[in-house]
Every structure is written in structure tokens, then in C-alpha cells.
Design a protein around this motif. Structure first.
Motif, PDB file in Angstrom:
ATOM      1  N   UNK A 135       0.846  -1.189   0.000  1.00 12.89           N
ATOM      2  CA  UNK A 135       0.000   0.000   0.000  1.00 12.89           C
ATOM      3  C   UNK A 135       0.888   1.248   0.000  1.00 12.89           C
ATOM      4  N   UNK A 136       1.858   1.268  -0.913  1.00  7.42           N
ATOM      5  CA  UNK A 136       2.734   2.422  -1.090  1.00  7.42           C
ATOM      6  C   UNK A 136       3.482   2.789   0.195  1.00  7.42           C
ATOM      7  N   UNK A 137       3.836   1.787   0.983  1.00  2.00           N
ATOM      8  CA  UNK A 137       4.593   1.964   2.222  1.00  2.00           C
ATOM      9  C   UNK A 137       3.907   2.915   3.200  1.00  2.00           C
ATOM     10  N   UNK A 138       2.603   2.783   3.310  1.00  4.90           N
ATOM     11  CA  UNK A 138       1.858   3.594   4.279  1.00  4.90           C
ATOM     12  C   UNK A 138       1.917   2.933   5.646  1.00  4.90           C
ATOM     13  N   UNK A 139       1.882   3.741   6.709  1.00  4.51           N
ATOM     14  CA  UNK A 139       1.898   3.159   8.055  1.00  4.51           C
ATOM     15  C   UNK A 139       0.610   2.390   8.327  1.00  4.51           C
ATOM     16  N   UNK A 140       0.775   1.220   8.931  1.00  6.95           N
ATOM     17  CA  UNK A 140      -0.369   0.430   9.376  1.00  6.95           C
ATOM     18  C   UNK A 140      -0.137   0.076  10.838  1.00  6.95           C
ATOM     19  N   UNK A 141      -1.198   0.084  11.600  1.00  5.03           N
ATOM     20  CA  UNK A 141      -1.137  -0.111  13.042  1.00  5.03           C
ATOM     21  C   UNK A 141      -1.625  -1.505  13.414  1.00  5.03           C
ATOM     22  N   UNK A 142      -0.945  -2.092  14.396  1.00  2.57           N
ATOM     23  CA  UNK A 142      -1.301  -3.411  14.903  1.00  2.57           C
ATOM     24  C   UNK A 142      -1.388  -3.291  16.424  1.00  2.57           C
ATOM     25  N   UNK A 143      -2.599  -3.404  16.941  1.00  3.77           N
ATOM     26  CA  UNK A 143      -2.812  -3.285  18.387  1.00  3.77           C
ATOM     27  C   UNK A 143      -3.125  -4.674  18.945  1.00  3.77           C
ATOM     28  N   UNK A 144      -2.061  -5.399  19.254  1.00  2.21           N
ATOM     29  CA  UNK A 144      -2.188  -6.771  19.724  1.00  2.21           C
ATOM     30  C   UNK A 144      -3.009  -6.844  21.012  1.00  2.21           C
ATOM     31  N   UNK A 145      -2.700  -5.996  21.953  1.00  2.00           N
ATOM     32  CA  UNK A 145      -3.383  -6.042  23.251  1.00  2.00           C
ATOM     33  C   UNK A 145      -4.886  -5.850  23.102  1.00  2.00           C
ATOM     34  N   UNK A 146      -5.292  -4.824  22.359  1.00  2.57           N
ATOM     35  CA  UNK A 146      -6.732  -4.577  22.210  1.00  2.57           C
ATOM     36  C   UNK A 146      -7.412  -5.693  21.429  1.00  2.57           C
ATOM     37  N   UNK A 147      -6.723  -6.251  20.446  1.00  3.21           N
ATOM     38  CA  UNK A 147      -7.290  -7.366  19.696  1.00  3.21           C
ATOM     39  C   UNK A 147      -7.565  -8.567  20.582  1.00  3.21           C
ATOM     40  N   UNK A 148      -6.598  -8.920  21.411  1.00  6.78           N
ATOM     41  CA  UNK A 148      -6.770 -10.069  22.301  1.00  6.78           C
ATOM     42  C   UNK A 148      -7.811  -9.765  23.370  1.00  6.78           C
ATOM     43  N   UNK A 149      -7.736  -8.575  23.937  1.00  3.54           N
ATOM     44  CA  UNK A 149      -8.682  -8.187  24.990  1.00  3.54           C
ATOM     45  C   UNK A 149     -10.122  -8.217  24.478  1.00  3.54           C
ATOM     46  N   UNK A 150     -10.335  -7.713  23.272  1.00  2.93           N
ATOM     47  CA  UNK A 150     -11.691  -7.639  22.742  1.00  2.93           C
ATOM     48  C   UNK A 150     -12.166  -8.936  22.108  1.00  2.93           C
ATOM     49  N   UNK A 151     -11.267  -9.881  21.898  1.00  2.00           N
ATOM     50  CA  UNK A 151     -11.673 -11.197  21.397  1.00  2.00           C
ATOM     51  C   UNK A 151     -12.667 -11.825  22.375  1.00  2.00           C
ATOM     52  N   UNK A 152     -12.440 -11.609  23.649  1.00  4.93           N
ATOM     53  CA  UNK A 152     -13.334 -12.167  24.661  1.00  4.93           C
ATOM     54  C   UNK A 152     -14.686 -11.477  24.699  1.00  4.93           C
ATOM     55  N   UNK A 153     -14.807 -10.330  24.022  1.00  6.52           N
ATOM     56  CA  UNK A 153     -16.077  -9.607  23.949  1.00  6.52           C
ATOM     57  C   UNK A 153     -16.766  -9.848  22.611  1.00  6.52           C
ATOM     58  N   UNK A 154     -16.393 -10.956  21.947  1.00  5.36           N
ATOM     59  CA  UNK A 154     -16.956 -11.338  20.649  1.00  5.36           C
ATOM     60  C   UNK A 154     -16.736 -10.287  19.566  1.00  5.36           C
ATOM     61  N   UNK A 155     -15.647  -9.535  19.656  1.00  2.00           N
ATOM     62  CA  UNK A 155     -15.284  -8.606  18.593  1.00  2.00           C
ATOM     63  C   UNK A 155     -14.244  -9.271  17.709  1.00  2.00           C
ATOM     64  N   UNK A 156     -14.133  -8.822  16.492  1.00  2.00           N
ATOM     65  CA  UNK A 156     -13.183  -9.378  15.548  1.00  2.00           C
ATOM     66  C   UNK A 156     -11.774  -8.876  15.880  1.00  2.00           C
ATOM     67  N   UNK A 157     -10.853  -9.788  16.161  1.00  2.00           N
ATOM     68  CA  UNK A 157      -9.490  -9.375  16.509  1.00  2.00           C
ATOM     69  C   UNK A 157      -8.810  -8.670  15.345  1.00  2.00           C
ATOM     70  N   UNK A 158      -9.253  -8.915  14.117  1.00  4.12           N
ATOM     71  CA  UNK A 158      -8.635  -8.287  12.955  1.00  4.12           C
ATOM     72  C   UNK A 158      -9.034  -6.826  12.804  1.00  4.12           C
ATOM     73  N   UNK A 159      -9.971  -6.352  13.610  1.00  5.97           N
ATOM     74  CA  UNK A 159     -10.285  -4.924  13.627  1.00  5.97           C
ATOM     75  C   UNK A 159      -9.098  -4.122  14.151  1.00  5.97           C
TER      76      UNK A 159
END
Length: 108
Positions: free
Chosen positions: A45-69
Motif C-alpha cells: 500500500x505504497x509503504x503507508x503506516x499500518x497499526x497493529x494493536x495486539x493487546x486490544x485485539x486479544x482483549x476484545x476477542x473475549x467480547x466477541x469482537x473481531x481481533x482483525x479490527x
């Protein structure tokens, strides 16, 4: 032996770097609290910054949210959530470091 956002980010960074993926940890505010997460430059994607929030993904997995968000999110999308703020200075310091490290294709 225990960690929260920074501990999760450091663990992910270690794994990514062993795979040749260049990352930086940035800091800001998430939902009103100090927070840290990973930034990479997306070479498809033309070397654009992309963010990866591991903690929030794992934390919200237990709330039935998509970790890939929380995985490979553009800066604009991160802002649009309304949950993240005050990370611009950290991001602006991280991007030149990532550019100096070089790149590896991580998606095919």
C-alpha cells in the motif's frame, strides 16, 4: 513476567523481527489511557503506516469482537474509531526508523 499493552507489543515485535518484518512501537492514548502498539509500513500500500494493536485485539476477542479490527489498520481508520489520540509525535519518529531498516514482502 507480566505485561499489558507494551509487553504484548514487545512480544509481537520480537516474533515479527525474527521473521524479518520491521516494526516500531508507538505510544499514544487509547480510550483515555496511555497505550502502546505496533506500527509497520505496508509495502503493498505504497509503504503507508499500518497499526497493529495486539493487546486490544486479544482483549476484545473475549467480547466477541473481531481481533482483525486491530490488525493492519490505516492511520485514518485508527483516528475514525475515536478511541486513539496523541500518537502523532511517536508515529512521526517511528516512520523514518522503519524506512532506514529496509523492507521484506510479508504478503503474497
Amino acid at each position: 513476567r507480566k505485561g499489558v499493552c507494551k509487553g504484548f507489543s514487545l512480544a509481537f515485535q520480537d516474533i515479527a523481527q525474527r521473521c524479518g518484518i520491521k516494526t516500531e512501537i508507538i505510544e499514544g492514548v487509547h480510550n483515555g489511557f496511555g497505550h502502546g502498539w505496533i506500527v509497520v509500513l505496508d509495502n503493498f500500500d505504497n509503504f503507508t503506516p499500518k497499526h497493529i494493536d495486539i493487546y486490544s485485539g486479544i482483549k476484545n476477542k473475549n467480547n466477541n469482537k473481531n481481533i482483525y479490527d486491530y490488525f493492519m489498520i490505516s492511520t485514518d481508520k485508527l483516528y475514525a474509531t475515536g478511541d486513539y489520540s496523541n500518537f502523532e509525535e511517536s508515529l512521526n519518529k517511528a516512520i523514518p526508523k522503519l524506512k532506514l531498516k529496509g523492507f521484506k514482502v510479508v504478503r503474497k
